[in-house]
Design an enzyme around this catalytic site. Structure first.
Site, PDB file in Angstrom:
ATOM      1  CE1 TYR A  62      -0.641  -0.940   7.299  1.00 19.04           C
ATOM      2  CE2 TYR A  62      -1.451  -1.225   5.055  1.00 19.04           C
ATOM      3  CZ  TYR A  62      -0.715  -1.679   6.143  1.00 19.04           C
ATOM      4  OH  TYR A  62      -0.053  -2.876   6.057  1.00 19.04           O
ATOM      5  CE  LYS A  64       2.868  -1.224   7.673  1.00 18.26           C
ATOM      6  NZ  LYS A  64       3.593  -1.979   8.705  1.00 18.26           N
ATOM      7  CG  HIS A  67      -1.975  -1.201   0.889  1.00 20.41           C
ATOM      8  ND1 HIS A  67      -2.885  -1.208  -0.143  1.00 20.41           N
ATOM      9  CD2 HIS A  67      -2.051  -2.427   1.471  1.00 20.41           C
ATOM     10  CE1 HIS A  67      -3.521  -2.379  -0.160  1.00 20.41           C
ATOM     11  NE2 HIS A  67      -3.032  -3.132   0.805  1.00 20.41           N
TER      12      HIS A  67
HETATM   13  P1  NAI Z   1      -2.192  -8.039  12.279  1.00 22.12           P
HETATM   14  O1  NAI Z   1      -3.033  -6.825  12.410  1.00 22.12           O
HETATM   15  O2  NAI Z   1      -2.848  -9.361  12.277  1.00 22.12           O
HETATM   16  O3  NAI Z   1      -1.063  -8.038  13.418  1.00 22.12           O
HETATM   17  C1  NAI Z   1      -0.461  -6.869  13.885  1.00 22.12           C
HETATM   18  C2  NAI Z   1      -0.157  -7.058  15.361  1.00 22.12           C
HETATM   19  O4  NAI Z   1       0.423  -5.841  15.849  1.00 22.12           O
HETATM   20  C3  NAI Z   1      -1.409  -7.345  16.217  1.00 22.12           C
HETATM   21  O5  NAI Z   1      -1.231  -8.533  16.967  1.00 22.12           O
HETATM   22  C4  NAI Z   1      -1.531  -6.132  17.104  1.00 22.12           C
HETATM   23  O6  NAI Z   1      -1.975  -6.432  18.425  1.00 22.12           O
HETATM   24  C5  NAI Z   1      -0.101  -5.588  17.133  1.00 22.12           C
HETATM   25  N1  NAI Z   1      -0.109  -4.150  17.391  1.00 22.12           N
HETATM   26  C6  NAI Z   1      -0.915  -3.208  16.844  1.00 22.12           C
HETATM   27  N2  NAI Z   1      -0.661  -2.012  17.385  1.00 22.12           N
HETATM   28  C7  NAI Z   1       0.322  -2.200  18.295  1.00 22.12           C
HETATM   29  C8  NAI Z   1       0.991  -1.338  19.202  1.00 22.12           C
HETATM   30  N3  NAI Z   1       0.696  -0.032  19.278  1.00 22.12           N
HETATM   31  N4  NAI Z   1       1.935  -1.867  20.002  1.00 22.12           N
HETATM   32  C9  NAI Z   1       2.235  -3.199  19.942  1.00 22.12           C
HETATM   33  N5  NAI Z   1       1.631  -4.050  19.101  1.00 22.12           N
HETATM   34  C10 NAI Z   1       0.678  -3.567  18.303  1.00 22.12           C
HETATM   35  O7  NAI Z   1      -1.329  -7.845  10.942  1.00 22.12           O
HETATM   36  P2  NAI Z   1      -0.600  -8.963  10.072  1.00 22.12           P
HETATM   37  O8  NAI Z   1      -1.478  -9.339   8.950  1.00 22.12           O
HETATM   38  O9  NAI Z   1      -0.062 -10.012  10.953  1.00 22.12           O
HETATM   39  O10 NAI Z   1       0.600  -8.111   9.464  1.00 22.12           O
HETATM   40  C11 NAI Z   1       1.851  -8.012  10.141  1.00 22.12           C
HETATM   41  C12 NAI Z   1       2.614  -6.830   9.572  1.00 22.12           C
HETATM   42  O11 NAI Z   1       2.817  -7.015   8.191  1.00 22.12           O
HETATM   43  C13 NAI Z   1       1.899  -5.496   9.723  1.00 22.12           C
HETATM   44  O12 NAI Z   1       2.865  -4.500  10.018  1.00 22.12           O
HETATM   45  C14 NAI Z   1       1.275  -5.242   8.377  1.00 22.12           C
HETATM   46  O13 NAI Z   1       1.150  -3.873   8.125  1.00 22.12           O
HETATM   47  C15 NAI Z   1       2.285  -5.917   7.463  1.00 22.12           C
HETATM   48  N6  NAI Z   1       1.665  -6.399   6.238  1.00 22.12           N
HETATM   49  C16 NAI Z   1       0.901  -7.527   6.248  1.00 22.12           C
HETATM   50  C17 NAI Z   1       0.347  -8.015   5.073  1.00 22.12           C
HETATM   51  C18 NAI Z   1      -0.440  -9.294   5.031  1.00 22.12           C
HETATM   52  O14 NAI Z   1      -0.748  -9.757   3.935  1.00 22.12           O
HETATM   53  N7  NAI Z   1      -0.770  -9.902   6.165  1.00 22.12           N
HETATM   54  C19 NAI Z   1       0.520  -7.303   3.791  1.00 22.12           C
HETATM   55  C20 NAI Z   1       1.340  -6.116   3.895  1.00 22.12           C
HETATM   56  C21 NAI Z   1       1.895  -5.704   5.076  1.00 22.12           C
HETATM   57  C1  15L Z   2      -1.762  -5.099   3.800  1.00 16.21           C
HETATM   58  O1  15L Z   2      -0.916  -4.224   3.938  1.00 16.21           O
HETATM   59  C2  15L Z   2      -2.567  -5.586   4.948  1.00 16.21           C
HETATM   60  O2  15L Z   2      -1.803  -5.616   6.129  1.00 16.21           O
HETATM   61  C3  15L Z   2      -3.189  -6.945   4.692  1.00 16.21           C
HETATM   62  O3  15L Z   2      -4.190  -7.170   5.683  1.00 16.21           O
HETATM   63  C4  15L Z   2      -3.782  -7.026   3.295  1.00 16.21           C
HETATM   64  O4  15L Z   2      -4.814  -6.096   3.169  1.00 16.21           O
HETATM   65  C5  15L Z   2      -2.696  -6.728   2.272  1.00 16.21           C
HETATM   66  O5  15L Z   2      -2.062  -5.492   2.536  1.00 16.21           O
HETATM   67  C6  15L Z   2      -3.212  -6.702   0.839  1.00 16.21           C
HETATM   68  O6  15L Z   2      -2.953  -5.735   0.123  1.00 16.21           O
HETATM   69  O7  15L Z   2      -3.840  -7.671   0.420  1.00 16.21           O
END
Ligand code: NAI
Ligand code: 15L
Length: 264
Positions: free
Chosen positions: A134, A138, A111
């Protein structure tokens, strides 16, 4: 790997990475805003809010590397993003600088470039075009990493993750899908290669449809092995877009580009 800090461990990717990297580091320090109660013998838990500077300073102490997944992971209010992603990422890099951490994986996102049209091939030098607050946060994280590399020599992989889910959730994800195994093999290369620098890396599997060119980072030796093609014939992915000019279809960020704006 001696002691690696994994932030965001209670989240979708954190849970998977924790399991798949079990035993890879001597000690894995686990952190999240949410409680973690089931640490194994090679894990230690230190939960905190990334926005809490003192707590993050303590969190990073003694760690050799950081896999930074914690923070707000989709569009949200500016105040939430400010705390988790802007202040939080700053706190983490300051702590890394003070405690001599040498290498970080920053979980960036597609994003950051979500307002590029789908037919535009992007690489590491493409202009940022965030599709959300968001996405802007990043971009900020990527630039912060760049500063800490140029000024203090802290290496960061700025990993623009596509869509890391068990399977593609929609047709867009046929291009952006990243398997958990490919993500974990990327993490290993990032921490095991001799020289990392501060590259932008697009994290998608070897899908048939490709929007992102990683050739500028071929020196780290990461080759994704999975492909979304194995899902392409599934019923739920057959419905074609009605309007090719719908922003969700036109732009790489999909629904993030077409979604409304969160007001505080
Ligand atoms: P998620 O939302 O499931 O996990 C993020 C974790 O960070 C949560 O467990 C939450 O409690 C914790 N968190 C949020 N705010 C916080 C704070 N202030 N202090 C401490 N912890 C905090 O996200 P997901 O899917 O596991 O993604 C992990 C990382 O990868 C994120 O940074 C996300 O932006 C990035 N990302 C993920 C993608 C995906 O396909 N899952 C795609 C692009 C980026
Ligand atoms: C992200 O950055 C989000 O963390 C994830 O939840 C998905 O939305 C992913 O991008 C996506 O583009 O599919």
């Amino acid at each position: 790997m001696k002691r690696i800090l994994l932030t965001g461990v209670a989240g979708n990717l954190g849970k998977i990475v924790r399991v798949k990297l079990a035993g890879w580091a001597d000690v894995m320090r686990l952190s999240d805003l949410n409680e973690i109660t089931d640490a194994s013998a090679t894990e230690e838990v230190q939960c905190c809010d990334l926005g809490d500077r003192e707590a993050v300073m303590k969190l990073v102490e003694g760690c050799d590397g950081i896999i930074h997944l914690g923070g707000i992971s989709t569009e949200n209010t500016f105040d939430s993003i400010l705390n988790g992603n802007i202040v939080g990422t700053y706190n983490l890099y300051e702590a890394a600088r003070k405690h001599g951490v040498k290498r970080i994986l920053f979980a960036s996102s597609n994003h950051t470039i979500g307002f590029h049209e789908r037919e535009t091939q992007l690489d590491a030098d493409s202009t940022m075009r965030p599709d959300s607050l968001y996405g802007v946060s990043k971009c900020y994280g990527e630039m912060l990493a760049s500063l800490y590399y140029d000024k203090f020599g802290i290496e960061t992989a700025r990993v623009r993750i596509g869509s890391c889910f068990e399977k593609p959730l929609d047709r867009r994800m046929l291009a952006t899908w990243l398997s958990a195994d490919d993500f974990v093999s990327l993490i290993k290369r990032i921490f095991e290669c001799d020289r990392l620098g501060c590259p932008v890396i697009y994290a998608a599997s070897a899908n048939a449809e490709q929007w992102w060119d990683n050739s500028k980072v071929s020196y780290i030796g990461w080759q994704p092995k999975d492909s979304s093609e194995k899902f392409a014939q599934q019923e739920y992915l057959q419905k074609r877009a009605v309007n090719a000019n719908d922003p969700a279809v036109r732009y790489q960020g999909g629904g993030f580009a077409s979604a409304g704006h969160f007001e505080d």
